[in-house]
Scaffold this motif. Structure first.
Motif, PDB file in Angstrom:
ATOM      1  N   VAL A  84     -21.529   1.039 -17.607  1.00  0.00           N
ATOM      2  CA  VAL A  84     -21.041   1.246 -18.970  1.00  0.00           C
ATOM      3  C   VAL A  84     -20.143   0.072 -19.355  1.00  0.00           C
ATOM      4  O   VAL A  84     -19.183  -0.237 -18.645  1.00  0.00           O
ATOM      5  CB  VAL A  84     -20.276   2.584 -19.102  1.00  0.00           C
ATOM      6  CG1 VAL A  84     -19.659   2.723 -20.485  1.00  0.00           C
ATOM      7  CG2 VAL A  84     -21.207   3.748 -18.794  1.00  0.00           C
ATOM      8  N   ARG A  85     -20.480  -0.566 -20.446  1.00  0.00           N
ATOM      9  CA  ARG A  85     -19.671  -1.680 -20.943  1.00  0.00           C
ATOM     10  C   ARG A  85     -18.447  -1.133 -21.663  1.00  0.00           C
ATOM     11  O   ARG A  85     -18.511  -0.082 -22.274  1.00  0.00           O
ATOM     12  CB  ARG A  85     -20.503  -2.541 -21.888  1.00  0.00           C
ATOM     13  CG  ARG A  85     -21.724  -3.130 -21.165  1.00  0.00           C
ATOM     14  CD  ARG A  85     -22.547  -3.977 -22.063  1.00  0.00           C
ATOM     15  NE  ARG A  85     -21.810  -5.222 -22.219  1.00  0.00           N
ATOM     16  CZ  ARG A  85     -22.094  -6.137 -23.127  1.00  0.00           C
ATOM     17  NH1 ARG A  85     -23.079  -5.966 -23.950  1.00  0.00           N
ATOM     18  NH2 ARG A  85     -21.378  -7.241 -23.199  1.00  0.00           N
ATOM     19  N   ARG A  86     -17.349  -1.872 -21.573  1.00  0.00           N
ATOM     20  CA  ARG A  86     -16.082  -1.471 -22.196  1.00  0.00           C
ATOM     21  C   ARG A  86     -15.649  -0.086 -21.711  1.00  0.00           C
ATOM     22  O   ARG A  86     -15.273   0.793 -22.483  1.00  0.00           O
ATOM     23  CB  ARG A  86     -16.188  -1.536 -23.715  1.00  0.00           C
ATOM     24  CG  ARG A  86     -16.462  -2.949 -24.225  1.00  0.00           C
ATOM     25  CD  ARG A  86     -16.694  -3.066 -25.721  1.00  0.00           C
ATOM     26  NE  ARG A  86     -15.976  -2.098 -26.522  1.00  0.00           N
ATOM     27  CZ  ARG A  86     -14.845  -2.326 -27.206  1.00  0.00           C
ATOM     28  NH1 ARG A  86     -14.319  -3.522 -27.175  1.00  0.00           N
ATOM     29  NH2 ARG A  86     -14.284  -1.380 -27.920  1.00  0.00           N
ATOM     30  N   ALA A  87     -15.738   0.088 -20.414  1.00  0.00           N
ATOM     31  CA  ALA A  87     -15.478   1.392 -19.804  1.00  0.00           C
ATOM     32  C   ALA A  87     -14.048   1.895 -20.030  1.00  0.00           C
ATOM     33  O   ALA A  87     -13.840   3.083 -20.279  1.00  0.00           O
ATOM     34  CB  ALA A  87     -15.782   1.333 -18.307  1.00  0.00           C
ATOM     35  N   LEU A  88     -13.071   1.012 -19.958  1.00  0.00           N
ATOM     36  CA  LEU A  88     -11.684   1.451 -20.120  1.00  0.00           C
ATOM     37  C   LEU A  88     -11.409   2.002 -21.521  1.00  0.00           C
ATOM     38  O   LEU A  88     -10.850   3.099 -21.649  1.00  0.00           O
ATOM     39  CB  LEU A  88     -10.699   0.331 -19.755  1.00  0.00           C
ATOM     40  CG  LEU A  88      -9.224   0.705 -19.819  1.00  0.00           C
ATOM     41  CD1 LEU A  88      -8.905   1.887 -18.899  1.00  0.00           C
ATOM     42  CD2 LEU A  88      -8.359  -0.502 -19.453  1.00  0.00           C
ATOM     43  N   PRO A  89     -11.781   1.302 -22.592  1.00  0.00           N
ATOM     44  CA  PRO A  89     -11.542   1.897 -23.916  1.00  0.00           C
ATOM     45  C   PRO A  89     -12.285   3.225 -24.112  1.00  0.00           C
ATOM     46  O   PRO A  89     -11.753   4.149 -24.728  1.00  0.00           O
ATOM     47  CB  PRO A  89     -12.042   0.842 -24.899  1.00  0.00           C
ATOM     48  CG  PRO A  89     -12.075  -0.437 -24.148  1.00  0.00           C
ATOM     49  CD  PRO A  89     -12.285  -0.068 -22.705  1.00  0.00           C
ATOM     50  N   TRP A  90     -13.494   3.332 -23.600  1.00  0.00           N
ATOM     51  CA  TRP A  90     -14.241   4.584 -23.729  1.00  0.00           C
ATOM     52  C   TRP A  90     -13.551   5.700 -22.942  1.00  0.00           C
ATOM     53  O   TRP A  90     -13.462   6.845 -23.419  1.00  0.00           O
ATOM     54  CB  TRP A  90     -15.682   4.418 -23.270  1.00  0.00           C
ATOM     55  CG  TRP A  90     -16.543   3.778 -24.299  1.00  0.00           C
ATOM     56  CD1 TRP A  90     -17.058   2.521 -24.281  1.00  0.00           C
ATOM     57  CD2 TRP A  90     -16.990   4.372 -25.530  1.00  0.00           C
ATOM     58  NE1 TRP A  90     -17.804   2.290 -25.418  1.00  0.00           N
ATOM     59  CE2 TRP A  90     -17.776   3.412 -26.200  1.00  0.00           C
ATOM     60  CE3 TRP A  90     -16.819   5.616 -26.122  1.00  0.00           C
ATOM     61  CZ2 TRP A  90     -18.380   3.666 -27.433  1.00  0.00           C
ATOM     62  CZ3 TRP A  90     -17.414   5.868 -27.352  1.00  0.00           C
ATOM     63  CH2 TRP A  90     -18.186   4.902 -27.999  1.00  0.00           C
ATOM     64  N   SER A  91     -13.061   5.398 -21.750  1.00  0.00           N
ATOM     65  CA  SER A  91     -12.363   6.396 -20.958  1.00  0.00           C
ATOM     66  C   SER A  91     -11.077   6.830 -21.650  1.00  0.00           C
ATOM     67  O   SER A  91     -10.744   8.023 -21.688  1.00  0.00           O
ATOM     68  CB  SER A  91     -12.064   5.846 -19.559  1.00  0.00           C
ATOM     69  OG  SER A  91     -11.362   6.789 -18.805  1.00  0.00           O
ATOM     70  N   LEU A  92     -10.354   5.881 -22.197  1.00  0.00           N
ATOM     71  CA  LEU A  92      -9.123   6.198 -22.915  1.00  0.00           C
ATOM     72  C   LEU A  92      -9.421   7.088 -24.122  1.00  0.00           C
ATOM     73  O   LEU A  92      -8.738   8.090 -24.349  1.00  0.00           O
ATOM     74  CB  LEU A  92      -8.425   4.908 -23.343  1.00  0.00           C
ATOM     75  CG  LEU A  92      -7.060   5.044 -23.992  1.00  0.00           C
ATOM     76  CD1 LEU A  92      -6.085   5.779 -23.087  1.00  0.00           C
ATOM     77  CD2 LEU A  92      -6.518   3.674 -24.344  1.00  0.00           C
ATOM     78  N   LEU A  93     -10.452   6.750 -24.880  1.00  0.00           N
ATOM     79  CA  LEU A  93     -10.830   7.553 -26.048  1.00  0.00           C
ATOM     80  C   LEU A  93     -11.238   8.966 -25.633  1.00  0.00           C
ATOM     81  O   LEU A  93     -10.796   9.957 -26.220  1.00  0.00           O
ATOM     82  CB  LEU A  93     -11.970   6.881 -26.817  1.00  0.00           C
ATOM     83  CG  LEU A  93     -12.540   7.686 -27.982  1.00  0.00           C
ATOM     84  CD1 LEU A  93     -11.482   7.877 -29.070  1.00  0.00           C
ATOM     85  CD2 LEU A  93     -13.782   7.005 -28.543  1.00  0.00           C
ATOM     86  N   ALA A  94     -12.087   9.070 -24.610  1.00  0.00           N
ATOM     87  CA  ALA A  94     -12.569  10.382 -24.175  1.00  0.00           C
ATOM     88  C   ALA A  94     -11.425  11.250 -23.671  1.00  0.00           C
ATOM     89  O   ALA A  94     -11.323  12.436 -24.027  1.00  0.00           O
ATOM     90  CB  ALA A  94     -13.631  10.219 -23.095  1.00  0.00           C
TER      91      ALA A  94
END
Length: 112
Positions: A84-94
């Motif tokens: 998954v690209r840009r995993a950190l922002p997606w994890s933070l959002l989720a």
């Protein structure tokens, strides 16, 4: 609280977490397995381990902060390892979405 009640409460919180986080991880490009396992791997640790290890020393909100930092970081690593690209922002959002909505649901309905 009885062990059965604790488990029931955890299952409800886990289901809510999955309902909020899985669609976001799918949108990020994760497959179903990767999306589901991200929270499945961290939620039991956040729910059962962090309170026992840190609540007495850090208080409730300090423990929650450390647990959420763990969840965001661990899920970002999992997502990244699974392409998954840009995993950190997606994890933070989720995680922010599920945490915030969980607080709102608890405040309005007293559940889970």
């Amino acid at each position: 609280m009885s062990p059965g009640a604790v488990l029931t409460r955890w299952l409800a919180a886990f289901a809510l977490t999955q309902a909020f986080e899985v669609p976001l991880y799918l949108r990020a490009g994760a497959g179903w397995r990767t999306a589901f396992l991200a929270s499945a791997l961290t939620h039991p640790v956040v729910w059962f381990v962090f309170p026992r290890l840190l609540r007495a020393e850090l208080g409730y909100w300090g423990m929650v902060a450390m647990a959420e930092i763990f969840a965001v970081g661990a899920e970002a690593l999992w997502l990244h390892a699974n392409g998954v690209r840009r995993a950190l922002p997606w994890s933070l959002l989720a995680n922010a979405t599920s945490f915030g909505c969980g607080l709102l649901i608890r405040a309005v309905f007293g559940w889970p």
